[in-house]
Scaffold this motif. Structure first.
Motif, mmCIF file in Angstrom:
data_model
loop_
_atom_site.group_PDB
_atom_site.id
_atom_site.type_symbol
_atom_site.label_atom_id
_atom_site.label_comp_id
_atom_site.label_asym_id
_atom_site.label_seq_id
_atom_site.Cartn_x
_atom_site.Cartn_y
_atom_site.Cartn_z
ATOM 1 N N THR A 15 0.840 -1.201 0.000
ATOM 2 C CA THR A 15 0.000 0.000 0.000
ATOM 3 C C THR A 15 0.876 1.253 0.000
ATOM 4 O O THR A 15 2.108 1.173 0.105
ATOM 5 N N GLU A 16 0.240 2.396 -0.076
ATOM 6 C CA GLU A 16 0.971 3.664 -0.023
ATOM 7 C C GLU A 16 1.667 3.856 1.315
ATOM 8 O O GLU A 16 2.641 4.599 1.416
ATOM 9 N N GLU A 17 1.178 3.199 2.366
ATOM 10 C CA GLU A 17 1.778 3.332 3.694
ATOM 11 C C GLU A 17 3.036 2.472 3.853
ATOM 12 O O GLU A 17 3.828 2.678 4.755
ATOM 13 N N THR A 18 3.207 1.504 2.958
ATOM 14 C CA THR A 18 4.366 0.610 3.032
ATOM 15 C C THR A 18 5.624 1.361 2.609
ATOM 16 O O THR A 18 5.628 2.063 1.598
ATOM 17 N N TYR A 19 6.700 1.193 3.367
ATOM 18 C CA TYR A 19 7.999 1.748 2.998
ATOM 19 C C TYR A 19 8.622 0.773 2.016
ATOM 20 O O TYR A 19 9.004 -0.336 2.386
ATOM 21 N N LEU A 20 8.691 1.162 0.740
ATOM 22 C CA LEU A 20 9.220 0.289 -0.302
ATOM 23 C C LEU A 20 10.701 0.589 -0.482
ATOM 24 O O LEU A 20 11.083 1.688 -0.892
ATOM 25 N N LEU A 21 11.527 -0.380 -0.148
ATOM 26 C CA LEU A 21 12.982 -0.239 -0.180
ATOM 27 C C LEU A 21 13.541 -0.980 -1.386
ATOM 28 O O LEU A 21 13.484 -2.209 -1.457
#
Length: 111
Positions: A15-21
């Motif tokens: 989701t948009e709240e997930t920190y995508l690394l």
């Protein structure tokens, strides 16, 4: 690929709240990455580990899931518990129709 000890997340679960690394190399990132992703090449992780949040869900992505799985294992050994490997990596991200942008802001491609 890594067995039950490496937790995973599917593309639709991000989701948009997930920190995508994104742990791919600079040239891979420049060619195309997910909008809103945070770039930290895998080999730089030990020196920059403090940049990875510990208070929210972190999804780690690479091209296909191999490097990101290694990063998830490393983070878990160092105290992260809300970290997951993105199944299929950027290849599956693009195949799912998720946006990919280049470093110039134009549509990108997955290397």
């Amino acid at each position: 690929m890594f067995g039950p000890q490496i937790p995973t997340v599917t593309i639709p679960e991000i989701t948009e709240e997930t920190y995508l690394l994104d742990v791919r190399e600079d040239d891979e990132w420049a060619a195309g990455h997910a909008p809103g992703a945070h770039h930290l090449p895998m080999m730089e992780l030990p020196a920059r580990i403090a940049e990875v949040p510990t208070d929210r869900d972190v999804a780690v992505i690479c091209r296909s899931g191999g490097r990101s799985g290694q990063v998830v294992a490393y983070l878990m050994r160092n105290g992260w518990d809300q970290v997951r490997n993105v199944e299929g990596g950027m290849g599956d991200w693009a195949a799912a129709g998720r946006p990919v942008i280049g470093s110039d802001g134009q549509p990108g491609r997955v290397l």
